[in-house]
Scaffold this motif. Structure first.
Motif, mmCIF file in Angstrom:
data_model
loop_
_atom_site.group_PDB
_atom_site.id
_atom_site.type_symbol
_atom_site.label_atom_id
_atom_site.label_comp_id
_atom_site.label_asym_id
_atom_site.label_seq_id
_atom_site.Cartn_x
_atom_site.Cartn_y
_atom_site.Cartn_z
ATOM 1 N N UNK A 70 33.362 3.775 -34.050
ATOM 2 C CA UNK A 70 33.007 4.522 -32.839
ATOM 3 C C UNK A 70 33.945 3.962 -31.554
ATOM 4 N N UNK A 71 34.254 2.800 -31.406
ATOM 5 C CA UNK A 71 35.253 2.363 -30.592
ATOM 6 C C UNK A 71 36.745 2.941 -30.616
ATOM 7 N N UNK A 72 37.020 3.138 -31.942
ATOM 8 C CA UNK A 72 38.219 3.923 -32.086
ATOM 9 C C UNK A 72 38.267 5.214 -31.526
ATOM 10 N N UNK A 73 37.057 6.010 -31.926
ATOM 11 C CA UNK A 73 36.706 7.370 -31.338
ATOM 12 C C UNK A 73 36.867 7.506 -29.983
ATOM 13 N N UNK A 74 36.313 6.445 -29.359
ATOM 14 C CA UNK A 74 36.173 6.233 -27.781
ATOM 15 C C UNK A 74 37.544 6.195 -27.121
ATOM 16 N N UNK A 75 38.314 5.329 -27.824
ATOM 17 C CA UNK A 75 39.777 5.192 -27.382
ATOM 18 C C UNK A 75 40.633 6.309 -27.603
ATOM 19 N N UNK A 76 40.316 7.135 -28.564
ATOM 20 C CA UNK A 76 41.317 8.275 -28.896
ATOM 21 C C UNK A 76 40.651 9.422 -28.195
ATOM 22 N N UNK A 77 39.711 9.364 -27.262
ATOM 23 C CA UNK A 77 39.407 10.349 -26.054
ATOM 24 C C UNK A 77 38.200 11.459 -26.472
ATOM 25 N N UNK A 78 37.641 11.160 -27.607
ATOM 26 C CA UNK A 78 36.632 11.873 -28.204
ATOM 27 C C UNK A 78 35.560 12.299 -26.995
ATOM 28 N N UNK A 79 35.229 11.301 -26.345
ATOM 29 C CA UNK A 79 34.238 11.322 -25.149
ATOM 30 C C UNK A 79 34.777 12.140 -24.211
ATOM 31 N N UNK A 80 35.896 12.425 -23.909
ATOM 32 C CA UNK A 80 36.330 13.355 -22.947
ATOM 33 C C UNK A 80 36.206 14.743 -23.142
ATOM 34 N N UNK A 81 36.550 14.981 -24.572
ATOM 35 C CA UNK A 81 36.465 16.415 -24.901
ATOM 36 C C UNK A 81 34.853 16.622 -25.134
ATOM 37 N N UNK A 82 33.967 15.773 -25.471
ATOM 38 C CA UNK A 82 32.835 15.887 -25.436
ATOM 39 C C UNK A 82 32.205 16.382 -24.151
ATOM 40 N N UNK A 83 32.732 15.579 -23.068
ATOM 41 C CA UNK A 83 32.196 15.803 -21.831
ATOM 42 C C UNK A 83 32.632 16.934 -21.035
ATOM 43 N N UNK A 84 33.712 17.475 -21.459
ATOM 44 C CA UNK A 84 34.059 18.794 -21.111
ATOM 45 C C UNK A 84 33.125 20.040 -21.705
ATOM 46 N N UNK A 85 32.936 19.714 -23.117
ATOM 47 C CA UNK A 85 32.069 20.563 -23.477
ATOM 48 C C UNK A 85 30.596 20.820 -23.150
ATOM 49 N N UNK A 86 30.047 19.590 -22.730
ATOM 50 C CA UNK A 86 28.872 19.361 -22.002
ATOM 51 C C UNK A 86 28.908 20.047 -20.817
ATOM 52 N N UNK A 87 29.806 20.045 -20.086
ATOM 53 C CA UNK A 87 29.867 20.731 -18.977
ATOM 54 C C UNK A 87 30.302 22.419 -18.991
ATOM 55 N N UNK A 88 30.905 22.779 -20.091
ATOM 56 C CA UNK A 88 31.193 24.215 -20.292
ATOM 57 C C UNK A 88 30.039 24.876 -21.095
ATOM 58 N N UNK A 89 29.291 24.275 -21.959
ATOM 59 C CA UNK A 89 28.247 24.944 -22.837
ATOM 60 C C UNK A 89 26.946 24.502 -22.399
ATOM 61 N N UNK A 90 26.295 25.587 -22.007
ATOM 62 C CA UNK A 90 24.755 25.447 -21.638
ATOM 63 C C UNK A 90 23.830 24.940 -22.766
ATOM 64 N N UNK A 91 24.290 25.571 -24.048
ATOM 65 C CA UNK A 91 23.455 25.270 -25.231
ATOM 66 C C UNK A 91 23.459 23.926 -25.737
ATOM 67 N N UNK A 92 24.980 23.453 -25.507
ATOM 68 C CA UNK A 92 25.290 22.116 -25.963
ATOM 69 C C UNK A 92 24.254 21.242 -24.902
ATOM 70 N N UNK A 93 24.431 21.779 -23.531
ATOM 71 C CA UNK A 93 23.805 20.584 -22.532
ATOM 72 C C UNK A 93 22.339 20.666 -23.012
#
Length: 163
Positions: free
Chosen positions: A63-86
């Protein structure tokens, strides 16, 4: 009552005595604890809003590795762009709060992992998905799908569950 052997295994995983453990919420296919469900208030009275806590060292490192690789950033972008995911993420947050408040209300709407407005901690989101199963937390599920493809996770995640 949690089995003392499970508490000892979790203590070994964490490198310290676990606090407020109510149950083992997820076990690896070999039976090893990987996620604990914790009381909303620790034995000393300290509020502890993290209902599901990732304990398995390989999962916490991943989980720490995925965080450091930037997965949260792409998830946050998806959260902002996709109402169904939100909407799905908001439902995950509401489910998390309802389960925690059924044990003891902390009088807060904070759940964990940044829910429902941002993606802040993959450890919490992964623990939530493992504890509740696929389809409850979209970002925990996404992170687990990434991890499930890694050979090192073969003995930790149930085969085929997250792919």
């Amino acid at each position: 009552m949690v089995d003392p052997a499970d508490l000892a295994a979790v203590a070994q995983q964490l490198g310290r005595e676990p606090r407020g453990v109510l149950e083992i919420a997820y076990r690896c296919p070999n039976g090893e604890p990987a996620v604990v469900k914790t009381a909303p208030r620790l034995p000393d009275g300290t509020p502890f809003p993290t209902l599901f806590y990732l304990t398995h060292p390989a999962l916490t490192a991943a989980a720490s590795r995925l965080e450091s690789e930037g997965l949260m950033r792409s998830m946050s972008e998806r959260l902002a762009a996709d109402p169904e995911v939100a909407d799905a993420y908001r439902r995950a947050h509401e489910s998390y709060l309802a389960e925690r408040d059924a044990i003891e209300s902390l009088g807060t709407t904070f759940s964990g992992g940044g829910m429902p407005d941002r993606v802040k901690c993959l450890h919490v989101l992964i623990a939530h998905s493992l504890a509740k199963g696929r389809g409850v937390n979209p970002f925990g599920d996404q992170a687990l799908a990434v991890l499930a493809a890694e050979p090192a996770m073969a003995g930790i995640l149930a085969k085929g569950e997250w792919t």
